[in-house]
Design a protein around this motif. Sequence first.
Motif, mmCIF file in Angstrom:
data_model
loop_
_atom_site.group_PDB
_atom_site.id
_atom_site.type_symbol
_atom_site.label_atom_id
_atom_site.label_comp_id
_atom_site.label_asym_id
_atom_site.label_seq_id
_atom_site.Cartn_x
_atom_site.Cartn_y
_atom_site.Cartn_z
ATOM 1 N N ALA A 1 39.476 56.232 42.039
ATOM 2 C CA ALA A 1 40.126 55.139 42.757
ATOM 3 C C ALA A 1 39.106 54.021 42.990
ATOM 4 O O ALA A 1 37.961 54.293 43.360
ATOM 5 C CB ALA A 1 40.675 55.630 44.084
ATOM 6 N N PRO A 2 39.483 52.771 42.766
ATOM 7 C CA PRO A 2 38.515 51.677 42.922
ATOM 8 C C PRO A 2 38.113 51.476 44.372
ATOM 9 O O PRO A 2 38.861 51.770 45.295
ATOM 10 C CB PRO A 2 39.271 50.463 42.386
ATOM 11 N N ASP A 3 36.916 50.962 44.551
ATOM 12 C CA ASP A 3 36.428 50.564 45.871
ATOM 13 C C ASP A 3 36.828 49.110 46.088
ATOM 14 O O ASP A 3 36.229 48.215 45.507
ATOM 15 C CB ASP A 3 34.914 50.745 45.924
ATOM 16 N N LYS A 4 37.815 48.898 46.939
ATOM 17 C CA LYS A 4 38.352 47.552 47.149
ATOM 18 C C LYS A 4 37.820 46.912 48.425
ATOM 19 O O LYS A 4 38.389 45.939 48.920
ATOM 20 C CB LYS A 4 39.878 47.610 47.247
ATOM 21 N N SER A 5 36.745 47.452 48.958
ATOM 22 C CA SER A 5 36.295 47.059 50.294
ATOM 23 C C SER A 5 35.905 45.598 50.414
ATOM 24 O O SER A 5 35.878 45.048 51.512
ATOM 25 C CB SER A 5 35.128 47.948 50.735
ATOM 26 N N GLY A 6 35.612 44.935 49.301
ATOM 27 C CA GLY A 6 35.182 43.546 49.367
ATOM 28 C C GLY A 6 36.294 42.525 49.142
ATOM 29 O O GLY A 6 36.052 41.319 49.279
ATOM 30 N N LEU A 7 37.486 42.965 48.824
ATOM 31 C CA LEU A 7 38.555 41.999 48.561
ATOM 32 C C LEU A 7 38.877 41.234 49.845
ATOM 33 O O LEU A 7 39.134 41.841 50.891
ATOM 34 C CB LEU A 7 39.801 42.709 48.041
ATOM 35 N N PRO A 8 38.903 39.896 49.793
ATOM 36 C CA PRO A 8 39.039 39.104 51.016
ATOM 37 C C PRO A 8 40.443 39.067 51.594
ATOM 38 O O PRO A 8 40.589 38.789 52.786
ATOM 39 C CB PRO A 8 38.590 37.705 50.569
ATOM 40 N N SER A 9 41.461 39.301 50.795
ATOM 41 C CA SER A 9 42.831 39.299 51.312
ATOM 42 C C SER A 9 43.727 40.041 50.330
ATOM 43 O O SER A 9 43.308 40.390 49.229
ATOM 44 C CB SER A 9 43.332 37.858 51.494
ATOM 45 N N ASP A 10 44.973 40.265 50.751
ATOM 46 C CA ASP A 10 45.903 40.992 49.868
ATOM 47 C C ASP A 10 46.413 40.118 48.730
ATOM 48 O O ASP A 10 47.195 40.577 47.896
ATOM 49 C CB ASP A 10 47.060 41.591 50.674
ATOM 50 N N ARG A 11 45.973 38.860 48.679
ATOM 51 C CA ARG A 11 46.331 38.033 47.526
ATOM 52 C C ARG A 11 45.479 38.396 46.306
ATOM 53 O O ARG A 11 45.793 38.009 45.195
ATOM 54 C CB ARG A 11 46.121 36.547 47.861
ATOM 55 N N PHE A 12 44.394 39.112 46.565
ATOM 56 C CA PHE A 12 43.476 39.503 45.489
ATOM 57 C C PHE A 12 43.771 40.935 45.065
ATOM 58 O O PHE A 12 43.920 41.834 45.902
ATOM 59 C CB PHE A 12 42.027 39.427 45.962
ATOM 60 N N SER A 13 43.824 41.159 43.766
ATOM 61 C CA SER A 13 43.978 42.511 43.236
ATOM 62 C C SER A 13 43.280 42.581 41.892
ATOM 63 O O SER A 13 43.005 41.555 41.262
ATOM 64 C CB SER A 13 45.460 42.879 43.098
ATOM 65 N N ALA A 14 42.967 43.778 41.473
ATOM 66 C CA ALA A 14 42.309 43.964 40.181
ATOM 67 C C ALA A 14 42.771 45.268 39.578
ATOM 68 O O ALA A 14 43.105 46.223 40.290
ATOM 69 C CB ALA A 14 40.792 43.948 40.328
ATOM 70 N N GLU A 15 42.783 45.282 38.269
ATOM 71 C CA GLU A 15 43.148 46.486 37.524
ATOM 72 C C GLU A 15 42.131 46.720 36.426
ATOM 73 O O GLU A 15 41.482 45.783 35.952
ATOM 74 C CB GLU A 15 44.530 46.315 36.886
ATOM 75 N N ARG A 16 42.044 47.974 36.061
ATOM 76 C CA ARG A 16 41.214 48.318 34.917
ATOM 77 C C ARG A 16 41.884 49.480 34.205
ATOM 78 O O ARG A 16 42.264 50.470 34.836
ATOM 79 C CB ARG A 16 39.798 48.720 35.330
ATOM 80 N N THR A 17 41.987 49.367 32.919
ATOM 81 C CA THR A 17 42.587 50.421 32.106
ATOM 82 C C THR A 17 41.465 51.290 31.547
ATOM 83 O O THR A 17 40.680 50.838 30.711
ATOM 84 C CB THR A 17 43.403 49.827 30.941
ATOM 85 N N GLY A 18 41.382 52.505 32.042
ATOM 86 C CA GLY A 18 40.341 53.418 31.569
ATOM 87 C C GLY A 18 38.976 52.833 31.805
ATOM 88 O O GLY A 18 38.631 52.446 32.910
ATOM 89 N N GLU A 19 38.179 52.777 30.762
ATOM 90 C CA GLU A 19 36.826 52.238 30.874
ATOM 91 C C GLU A 19 36.707 50.960 30.063
ATOM 92 O O GLU A 19 35.643 50.664 29.518
ATOM 93 C CB GLU A 19 35.819 53.291 30.408
ATOM 94 N N SER A 20 37.798 50.192 30.017
ATOM 95 C CA SER A 20 37.747 48.983 29.207
ATOM 96 C C SER A 20 37.993 47.757 30.081
ATOM 97 O O SER A 20 37.480 47.626 31.175
ATOM 98 C CB SER A 20 38.768 49.081 28.072
ATOM 99 N N VAL A 21 38.827 46.876 29.568
ATOM 100 C CA VAL A 21 39.046 45.564 30.160
ATOM 101 C C VAL A 21 39.543 45.659 31.602
ATOM 102 O O VAL A 21 40.289 46.563 31.965
ATOM 103 C CB VAL A 21 40.077 44.795 29.306
ATOM 104 N N SER A 22 39.114 44.682 32.391
ATOM 105 C CA SER A 22 39.612 44.553 33.757
ATOM 106 C C SER A 22 40.170 43.148 33.951
ATOM 107 O O SER A 22 39.671 42.184 33.356
ATOM 108 C CB SER A 22 38.490 44.805 34.758
ATOM 109 N N THR A 23 41.199 43.053 34.777
ATOM 110 C CA THR A 23 41.732 41.746 35.148
ATOM 111 C C THR A 23 41.717 41.610 36.664
ATOM 112 O O THR A 23 42.087 42.547 37.386
ATOM 113 C CB THR A 23 43.169 41.547 34.647
ATOM 114 N N LEU A 24 41.285 40.470 37.123
ATOM 115 C CA LEU A 24 41.314 40.121 38.543
ATOM 116 C C LEU A 24 42.423 39.092 38.722
ATOM 117 O O LEU A 24 42.422 38.063 38.037
ATOM 118 C CB LEU A 24 39.974 39.548 38.989
#
Lengths: 114, 114
Positions: A54-77
């Motif tokens: 599970a990702p560590d989301k502790s630094g996200l400033p608000s719920d408008r920010f999210s990020a995904e990552r598929t396996g060990e490849s590309v991530s999108t913010l």
Amino acid sequence: GAGVSQSPSNKVTEKGKDVELRCDPISGHTALYWYRQRLGQGLEFLIYFQGNSAPDKSGLPSDRFSAERTGESVSTLTIQRTQQEDSAVYLCASSLGRGRETQYFGPGTRLLVL
Amino acid sequence: GDSVTQMEGPVTLSEEAFLTINCTYTATGYPSLFWYVQYPGEGLQLLLKATKADDKGSNKGFEATYRKETTSFHLEKGSVQVSDSAVYFCALRYSGGGADGLTFGKGTHLIIQP
């Protein structure tokens, strides 16, 4: 292979629009990090992915920010309903894994919210 | 929480001058300490690191010693060159097992004049 790559390199958007930023980590790197650098400020940690944990989301400033990552490849913010204070350079880094390994940074995406 | 404080810039020096960029930190436990450098138009690169007290990191003529008693990690170089002009970031990572992101200082812009 190649280093960390990010796209787009620059993005201008209007307040209230959603934006998606992409990061391609170094092949074989299981850890991926997102940071934000606002003008005149240091880098702020946003989120961290390690393998399938599970990702560590502790630094996200608000719920408008999210990020995904598929396996060990590309991530999108994704930033929803952008605000002017979201204007910053968004940096992605990857490393071989958790612990003391060096983080390698991409060139960043410069986001300007009008 | 953890924090890093480094001297404000810009720092302007003549070629072959001695360089010191101060960095102090506050952290729980025993962090690893880093200096990253960002050359004009390029991404962040790791310059050097130290993972325990009294360790000295060195690279490209730069040195920094992990001083636990003064919670400092000052960057030094005996004779700077124009090519050293860049922004330098001091950073720490807590090695106690929690969040794995780096905590950065605000950066010091170094300008070396010929």
